[in-house]
Design a protein around this motif. Structure first.
Motif, short mmCIF file in Angstrom:
data_model
loop_
_atom_site.label_atom_id
_atom_site.label_comp_id
_atom_site.label_asym_id
_atom_site.label_seq_id
_atom_site.Cartn_x
_atom_site.Cartn_y
_atom_site.Cartn_z
N LEU A 1 3.78 1.78 2.69
CA LEU A 1 2.96 1.10 1.68
C LEU A 1 2.44 2.10 0.65
CD1 LEU A 1 0.92 -1.38 3.92
CD2 LEU A 1 2.79 -1.92 2.35
N SER A 2 2.12 3.31 1.09
CA SER A 2 1.66 4.34 0.16
C SER A 2 2.76 4.71 -0.83
CB SER A 2 1.19 5.58 0.92
OG SER A 2 0.13 5.27 1.80
N GLY B 1 3.20 2.04 -3.26
CA GLY B 1 2.13 2.09 -4.24
C GLY B 1 2.38 3.14 -5.31
N ALA C 1 5.03 1.85 -7.59
CA ALA C 1 4.49 0.82 -8.47
C ALA C 1 3.69 1.44 -9.61
CB ALA C 1 3.61 -0.14 -7.67
N VAL C 2 2.93 2.49 -9.30
CA VAL C 2 2.16 3.18 -10.35
C VAL C 2 3.09 3.81 -11.37
CG1 VAL C 2 0.62 5.13 -10.81
CG2 VAL C 2 0.14 3.58 -8.91
#
Length: 339
Positions: free
Chosen positions: A36-37, A40, A43-44
């Motif tokens: 998930l990190s 993330g 996504a950033v």
């Protein structure tokens, strides 16, 4: 009549003990948090690309380009992940890709068409992996030294074959795979191959005894040997797998560039190792995920694309990659110290 009185039970027996949490649940939790990190972070990066260059970054052709560029190094990274999980390292992957690509694009090889080029690229990759595996598993050489020697030898042989010149591919069936007409539902063929290799790699690592043995060898080679695992043979197979991935990547690179060059695969070893590390693979061995490594590849490829679209210097890009690697290693050390 004498009445039998049972001895009093210890007070601890009256209080039911709390069920212990299985170790595998903790491992899965850490893996999920790590995945998930990484998602993330990706996504950033996509958000940054969309904000800085919305018309160019989010264009379908650019996204296809990012995935295509990630495919070549991604296939190499899948093989590298297995090697690092087992406690090894392979510094020769970039040189093997270069050697396989130039050997597969000689005039003599191209006379055999599509099949000849594919077969040669894979055969050269597996052959180099065999040499690495024999030197490390049965020759007792340290992986760093053995693969470093292969790096120098493969680069030198690639230069000798090409004499420093670019070898142009003239086989139409190869060149056609790089055209947009060959896309399947808008997906380039190289991306489909990368996806297939990723799925197979995940299944092998997580659903087969080969994967479990690889993790066991990386976690504790002596304990694995005492458990009945042929450690030397397992290491040989792992470097064969790495060589196979290099051969496939060389073929994809031939499709992508339409040529074979002795400079192909430059710094692939660093990119593959870095992608595996930020994906959660321990350099000391014993732990790693294919999904994490693939996400690491996508992160690095996206960074490269964003820097290129914004006309930023390549040295700044390398600094950013280095900072990400350092941060990933520090996170690994902190995670290891708390478990």
């Amino acid at each position: 009549m004498t009445q039998h009185v049972s001895p009093p039970r210890d007070s601890a027996d009256k209080v039911p003990s709390a069920p212990s949490t299985p170790a595998w649940r903790g491992i899965l939790f850490r893996a999920d948090v790590r995945t998930l990190s990484l998602l993330g972070v990706l996504a950033v990066l996509i958000l940054i690309g969309g904000v800085t260059k919305p018309d160019e970054f989010l264009d379908t052709r650019n996204l296809q380009l990012v995935l295509t560029q990630a495919s070549v190094i991604g296939v190499v990274t899948v093989g590298m992940t297995f090697v690092i999980i087992s406690g090894g390292i392979d510094l020769s992957v970039g040189a093997i890709v270069a050697l396989a690509s130039v050997w597969a694009t000689t005039v003599a090889t191209q006379e055999y068409g599509f099949g000849g080029i594919l077969f040669t690229a894979v055969l050269v990759g597996v052959g180099c992996g065999l040499v690495n595996g024999l030197l490390i598993a049965y020759g007792g050489m340290v992986p760093f030294i053995a693969t470093l020697a292969m790096l120098a030898s493969a680069r030198g042989l690639a230069l000798q074959i090409t004499d420093g010149r670019t070898q142009i591919v003239t086989v139409d069936s190869i060149l056609d795979l790089g055209e947009r007409d060959a896309y399947v539902l808008g997906i380039p063929p190289l991306v489909l191959v990368f996806a297939f290799v990723t799925i197979v790699g995940w299944l092998v690592l997580n659903r087969t005894t080969f994967g479990r043995r690889s993790v066991a060898v990386g976690g504790n080679a002596e304990a694995a040997r005492l458990a009945g695992i042929d450690v030397r043979r397992q290491r040989l197979y792992l470097y064969l797998l790495s060589g196979l991935c290099c051969g496939i990547a060389a073929f994809l690179l031939i499709i992508l560039s339409g040529s074979g060059q002795n400079t192909n695969g430059n710094l692939y070893e660093l990119d593959a190792i870095a992608a595996a590390i930020i994906g959660g693979t321990l350099l000391s061995g014993g732990r790693g995920t294919i999904v994490g490594s693939v996400l690491g590849v996508l992160i690095f490829t996206t960074i490269t694309n964003i820097f290129a679209l914004n006309n930023l210097q390549s040295d700044v890009q390398q600094i950013a990659k280095g900072a990400i690697i350092v941060a990933a290693v520090l996170v690994q050390r902190r995670t290891a110290s708390t478990t």
